[in-house]
Design a protein around this motif. Structure first.
Motif: not given
Length: 693
Positions: A83-89, A118-120, A123-124, A188-189
């Protein structure tokens, strides 16, 4: 400066960008079209109804990753990592479209980059990239070092992991070197600028930092395109197919068995050898089955949850699906060529299939080992329908080849000659014998027929042990004031054992005859005791014109208690475990009602089993296996379940299925625990609790 706006060896970066993109997208489209054509080799079926519901289901399952998180346990956290991999990717995929496609490729860099957005967003991406890296490292450890049984060593899995890890690493290299060159080392980031702060102190020249950042950007872009080219050509095709498979999964009944036209069945019965029923060749499956093959992630969840596999049988749902996919990819090009020749009306020999699907790809022992319990489908994160493929292969063996286990042949002969699947003296008794001295209303024998029918079922009417449970059910319904009737001798088998064994002809005859009988008596509601009868009458009979409401007795009893029409006043001083029948809990999601009933029993103490509700463990009686002899394995399926029951320390195990009750009692007998453990139907305990002390 944007890497794309620069010139390299006299060639504009934009030219390089779009040439690379066109080559990659062309190769991707070529492969995608090829896969689509192979998928269309499957037979047609309608899966496009309820589009709104399908879209909603897909978003609910895929975006929150419910499809993988549902399998997370204390012993297996892999779904969480996925799940973390999916959300991140997913965040990175959006960034590839916005920041690479629009900003860089279309020259919108000045309008998109450099602002708060872009900055926000970057950062994500910093945190998303970190989570993905952690997930990838953990996945690599699980795949190659502390590998669980359900996973296999895979070079392609390693390639995918390296590619994803590379994309994440290059993201940090691009950003940190760029920020270091610009002297931006705080704010940021956060992660990229923290790395930039370190790089700034290394003394690396500013121009070198820009060169590294730009070089990493082009490598990053090339890796993205390479990923798009590689995925549809790899064994990890599920990355592309899974969401579509979730979209097209069944809405309503979980196991879809489409009726075979009666004309085809009759033609086969009359000796027409040109008729081919079921599935003996890969193209006999439906197009959705082909999509299932594409979607399989070979995660092995079905493998480790299959009761046949757990008990040492040869069946592995994972291997069946994977082997069929490999077979499809092997013979698909030849089938496409043969189809093209046929379309062009060119006389040429058709491409033969190098392997026999039944025998070489999937052997018969595996086909007959399945109990159709649905555990494989329940845990599958991508909605693969394993059961209907096995039943379609059974249909071919049964209807065309007339090949089946000897015990299955006996069962079907009994259904044809006696109207029930049972053998021996018990099968010769009259179905209405149990009603003697009960004062029940029997259809056709009373002045006014109630519109509610108690469907007893073959096992409930004929097998002594299960007759006791039916007597209890009739007593409880009468005490609660339910106006119902029974068919008595007019009741026939619902046909479920025949359908699960692949003998569709007998099932359709049973369905049509039973529906006609109930219509003649104007039955509006049917109460069932057996979950297999319940599933057949509720989910499969409507395809043949049934319009009556079907409920299981646990639903009725729970509702009567809630309304105050049924009061449980007698103490039940027992520690109780409830065994969920597969066809009640998993197939029809009825598992709270039995627990509500137990909770309303005075002094009853309830112990939940580890494998319960949707993740219950099969008793071994489904799929016709009440009559089809269980193939050799390390142990019997019901003995595996009984070990789990004994492990709870309860003194009573209850269930709400006649098959399960028989299997549990046989397990108790074989395990030698008759003195400390009793198996009962839930309705028997309800009747005890209902009586005054």
């Amino acid at each position: 400066m944007s890497p794309v706006s620069a010139t390299y060896f006299g060639i504009s970066g934009y030219v390089i960008f779009w040439v690379m993109f066109i080559i990659a997208i062309s190769l991707f489209a070529q492969r995608a079209y090829f896969l689509f054509r192979i998928m269309c080799l499957g037979k047609q079926e309608s899966r496009f109804g309820n589009i709104g519901q399908r879209i909603m289901n897909m978003f609910v399952e895929v975006i929150p990753q419910r499809c993988t998180l549902k399998s997370v346990t204390g012993k297996d956290l892999a779904g969480l990592g996925h799940a973390f991999m999916f959300w991140g990717f997913s965040f990175f995929l959006i960034s590839y479209i916005v920041f690479i496609g629009f900003a860089e490729g279309l020259g919108l860099y000045p309008y998109i980059m450099g602002g708060t957005f872009e900055e926000v967003y970057f950062s994500i991406l910093d945190f998303a990239g970190l989570f993905v890296i952690i997930a990838i490292v953990w996945a690599a450890i699980r795949r190659f070092i502390v590998r669980p049984e359900r996973l296999e060593m895979s070079v392609e899995a390693g390639v995918i992991m390296l590619m994803v890890f590379g994309l994440m690493a290059l993201h940090f290299i691009i950003e940190s070197f760029d920020f270091a060159a610009l002297g931006e080392t705080s704010g940021l980031p956060p992660i990229s600028k923290a790395i930039a702060g370190y790089l700034a102190g290394t003394g690396i020249p500013k121009d070198t930092m820009f060169a590294i950042s730009h070089g990493a950007w082009w490598l990053h872009y090339a890796l993205i395109l390479g990923f798009a080219i590689y995925i549809p050509r790899s064994k990890h095709l599920h990355v592309l197919a899974a969401a579509f498979n979730v979209f097209f999964r069944p809405i309503g009944p979980k196991v879809v068995i489409e009726p075979i036209p009666m004309e085809a069945l009759e033609a086969l019965e009359n000796g027409d050898e040109s008729v081919s029923l079921g599935a003996s060749k890969i193209q006999d499956f439906k197009w959705k089955d082909m999509l299932d093959f594409y979607s399989c992630a070979v995660c092995g969840r079905c493998h480790v949850n299959c009761p046949a596999h757990i008990s040492g049988k040869s069946l592995s749902p994972k291997e069946v699906i994977h082997d069929l996919k490999e077979h499809l990819m092997e013979v698909g090009p030849g089938l496409l060529a043969a189809k093209a020749r046929a379309s062009a009306d060119v006389e040429a020999p058709a491409e033969g299939q190098s392997k026999s699907m039944i025998g070489d790809v999937v052997d018969e022992e595996k086909i007959w080992a399945c109990t159709t319990c649905g555990a494989c489908q329940e845990v599958c994160p991508v909605g693969i329908e394993h059961i209907r493929k096995i039943i379609q292969m059974r249909q071919y063996l049964m209807l065309v080849e007339n090949k089946m286990p000897e015990s299955a042949q006996l069962m079907l002969r009994n259904m044809q000659t006696r109207g029930n699947p049972w053998a021996g003296a018990q099968s010769l008794r009259l179905r209405g014998d149990w009603t003697n001295d009960m004062g029940l209303k029997i259809l056709g024998e009373c002045e006014e027929n109630p519109s509610t029918l108690l469907w007893v079922g073959c096992t409930g009417a004929l097998i002594d042990r299960n007759v006791l449970a039916i007597l209890s059910l009739a007593n409880v319904l009468k005490a609660a004031g339910v106006d119902f009737c029974v068919l008595g001798e007019a009741e026939a088998c619902c046909g479920d054992p025949a359908r699960r064994a692949g003998y569709e002809f007998q099932f359709q005859l049973s369905a049509e005859e039973n529906i006609e009988t109930l219509k003649n008596y104007n039955i509006k509601e049917v109460i069932t005791s057996c979950p297999h009868c319940f599933n057949a009458l509720k989910n499969e009979y409507p395809a043949y014109g049934a319009e009556f409401k079907v409920v299981h007795y646990t639903e009725v009893i729970a509702d009567l208690i809630k309304q105050g029409k049924l009061k449980l006043t007698n103490n039940v001083d027992s520690l109780i475990a409830y065994h969920d029948p597969c066809y009640l809990s998993r197939y029809n999601e009825i598992y709270e009602e039995p627990r509500q009933i137990i909770q309303n029993m005075p002094k009853a103490r309830f112990k939940e089993m580890e494998r319960s509700k949707l993740n219950t463990f099969c008793c071994g009686g489904g799929g016709g296996h009440m009559w089809i002899e269980e193939q050799h394995g390390t142990t019997k399926i019901n003995h595996v379940r009984m070990d789990e029951v004994i492990g709870t320390g309860v003194d009573t195990v209850v269930t709400s299925c006649p098959y399960c009750l028989q299997m549990l009692e046989e397990g108790i007998e074989q395990k030698g625990v008759k003195d400390s453990l009793k198996a009962k139907d839930l309705i028997e305990v309800v009747e005890t609790a209902m009586k005054q002390s």
